[in-house]
Design a protein around this motif. Structure first.
Motif, short mmCIF file in Angstrom:
data_model
loop_
_atom_site.label_atom_id
_atom_site.label_comp_id
_atom_site.label_asym_id
_atom_site.label_seq_id
_atom_site.Cartn_x
_atom_site.Cartn_y
_atom_site.Cartn_z
N LYS A 1 0.81 -1.21 0.00
CA LYS A 1 0.00 0.00 0.00
C LYS A 1 0.85 1.27 0.00
N ASN A 2 2.17 1.10 0.06
CA ASN A 2 3.06 2.27 0.04
C ASN A 2 4.22 2.00 -0.92
N PRO A 3 3.92 1.89 -2.23
CA PRO A 3 4.96 1.51 -3.20
C PRO A 3 6.02 2.58 -3.41
N PRO B 1 1.10 4.32 6.03
CA PRO B 1 0.33 5.58 6.00
C PRO B 1 -1.16 5.35 5.77
N SER B 2 -1.53 4.17 5.25
CA SER B 2 -2.95 3.88 5.01
C SER B 2 -3.72 3.72 6.32
N THR B 3 -3.00 3.53 7.42
CA THR B 3 -3.66 3.35 8.72
C THR B 3 -3.58 4.59 9.61
N LEU B 4 -3.14 5.72 9.07
CA LEU B 4 -3.01 6.94 9.87
C LEU B 4 -4.36 7.40 10.41
N ASP B 5 -4.35 7.91 11.63
CA ASP B 5 -5.54 8.55 12.17
C ASP B 5 -5.27 10.05 12.32
N SER B 6 -6.24 10.77 12.82
CA SER B 6 -6.13 12.24 12.90
C SER B 6 -4.99 12.66 13.83
N GLY C 1 1.04 11.37 5.48
CA GLY C 1 1.93 10.56 4.65
C GLY C 1 3.19 10.09 5.34
N ASP C 2 3.44 10.53 6.60
CA ASP C 2 4.64 10.08 7.32
C ASP C 2 4.48 8.60 7.66
#
Length: 499
Positions: free
Chosen positions: A152-154, A251-256, A265-266
């Motif tokens: 998910k982060n290519p 980064p696909s699992t980032l919350d607020s 995006g970190d």
């Protein structure tokens, strides 16, 4: 010296391998697996949901290395490689595809079905020799820029480079690595820290469930500690986050909160917390080192005076007292000192005052010191008595030196050679052997953790602690030999011309 150290390290590695393998085999074959879930409240609540219970049990066994396990979705994803029409539905057509996939991979895999939903899963019981191999093959983990593989982060960058990081200052920073900071500096001992080479001793369960064993032993304890933290976004605020512990999270699992602290995006937003109280290993080292210092502070003068007044009333009285102390059960001494200490105002359990109060450490450290004193007295007296008949002592007497001068200037130094050899091992012994002391005082250290882990069938923690104790013990022996050569240059650690 170099050859000796190389051979000693080689023998040490073999010893560690044998001790850990034996412990692993005993723990993971003789401890009934039914004991593992006795202290897990989540498992005990699943009586009315057999599917969840089976999935939970298999997941835990998978994490602990007992089995390899594919749940329904994982099995469907694996089987779709040979037939893309497969679904998770409990149909005969899907069962046929699953069996075809299971037969293709072989190696002991079996197809299972949940009781309620009738959906499929796959499980493989791992033989003990393979589990031991998996433990040692994954023991040392080396971080590198290709460590993270996230579909998910290519576009994840991959590098290792020195930076002046806004959060931690000068550091060796990585991307594509598991850890963000591979080498960094701060004011905490040992001041220079690295995450390039780490150890994987398994996952703790049921106590400290699903947390790596190394993290359980080395992280702080108690309440979280709020500090001023500068985040990558440039904001500085009070937080319990240990910014140095940043590791990869997709980064696909980032919350607020992640976005607010680290920026959109970190990829390095997973962190541990700072805690008020020291780690288990830190606590054990504190009382271990103090205990050894006390044992030598008490034991060396007494042993020297016994040898100086050999066969006198002091020697006889001290010999009787030492013999009594050696015969007295450790648990009895612990309770006696605990009782007397509590009457003098010291806490009889660690949690009463906690790690912030130095009085919490007094009685545990004092007990370890008293327990180590009789052995120190006996051996130091023996070394000095043996030396009293030596040629150099008779020569010193012939020169007119008094017995006190001979004892202080000659006998003490010579007798300290074998004593110094045992100091590192004594420190390790007090850490690993403080199980009773730490248990009685509810002291949050490694000794108490070993007892608690055995009681709760936390097999991974037991093996991990035994491995650590074995490494420290063998390292203590090596350091003791080196210290001995530093004190007496006549001793050479080589196969020629030395002992």
């Amino acid at each position: 010296m170099k050859k000796y150290i190389f051979e000693r390290i080689l023998r040490s590695l073999i010893s560690i391998l044998l001790v850990t393998t034996l412990t692993y085999a005993i723990v993971f074959t003789l401890v009934p697996t039914s004991l593992i879930f006795k202290q897990d409240p989540n498992y005990n609540k699943m009586v009315t949901t057999p599917d969840k219970k089976t999935n939970y049990q298999n997941t835990i066994f998978n994490n602990m290395g007992y089995i390899s396990y594919y749940n329904t979705k994982e099995l469907q994803a694996k089987a779709s490689k040979i037939d893309s029409s497969v679904t998770t539905a409990p149909t005969k057509a899907n069962e046929k595809i699953y069996k075809k996939y299971i037969n293709s991979i072989g190696n002991g895999w079996k197809l299972g079905r949940f009781t309620e939903s009738k959906e499929f899963y796959a499980v493989r019981h791992i033989p003990i020799y393979e589990r031991v191999w998996n433990f040692f093959s994954g023991l040392v983990v080396i971080d590198h820029p290709w460590k993270i593989k996230d579909p998910k982060n290519p576009n994840l960058e991959r590098y290792i480079r020195p930076e002046i990081d806004p959060s931690v200052g000068p550091a060796l920073v990585g991307s594509g690595t598991r850890h963000k900071y591979l080498v960094y500096f701060n004011k905490q001992f040992p001041f220079v820290h690295q995450n390039v080479i780490t150890f994987n001793l398994g996952i703790s369960y049921p106590t400290y469930a699903n947390i790596p064993v190394v993290q359980v032993i080395t992280q702080g304890q108690g309440k979280t500690l709020q500090k001023e933290v500068t985040f990558p976004t440039g904001k500085t605020k009070l937080s319990a986050i240990d910014i140095y512990s940043r590791t990869y999270r997709s980064p696909s699992t980032l919350d607020s909160r992640d976005i607010a602290n680290f920026g959109k995006g970190d990829a390095y937003t997973k962190t541990q917390n700072n805690y008020v109280e020291p780690s288990m290993i830190g606590n054990s080292f504190k009382i271990g080192i103090i205990g050894v210092l006390l044992s030598y502070l008490f034991g060396l003068p007494i042993g020297m005076l016994m040898a100086y007044y050999k066969n006198g009333w002091f020697d006889r009285f001290s010999t009787a007292a030492t013999t009594f102390m050696l015969a007295l059960p450790s648990i009895a001494l612990i309770y006696i000192v605990r009782f007397v200490g509590s009457k003098l105002g010291f806490p009889d359990t660690f949690p009463l005052l906690g790690a912030d109060d130095a009085r919490s450490y007094v009685l545990p450290a004092l007990i370890l010191g008293i327990l180590g004193t009789p052995g120190t007295v006996v051996w130091f007296r023996r070394y000095i008595v043996d030396l009293q008949g030596s040629d150099f002592v008779r020569f010193a007497r012939a020169k007119g030196l008094s017995e006190m001068e001979i004892s202080q200037n000659h006998l003490f130094k010579q007798a300290m050679v074998p004593v110094v050899n045992g100091i590192p091992q004594s420190i390790v012994g007090t850490i690993a052997g403080a199980t009773l002391t730490e248990t009685v005082f509810a002291f949050p250290g490694m000794g108490k953790m070993l007892i608690d882990s055995i009681k709760s069938a936390n097999n991974s923690m037991v093996v991990g602690l035994v491995f650590i104790f074995a490494v420290l013990s063998i390292l203590g022996l090596l350091v003791g030999d080196i210290l001995m050569t530093m004190l007496d240059p006549r001793i050479k650690l080589s196969s020629k011309g030395g002992k």
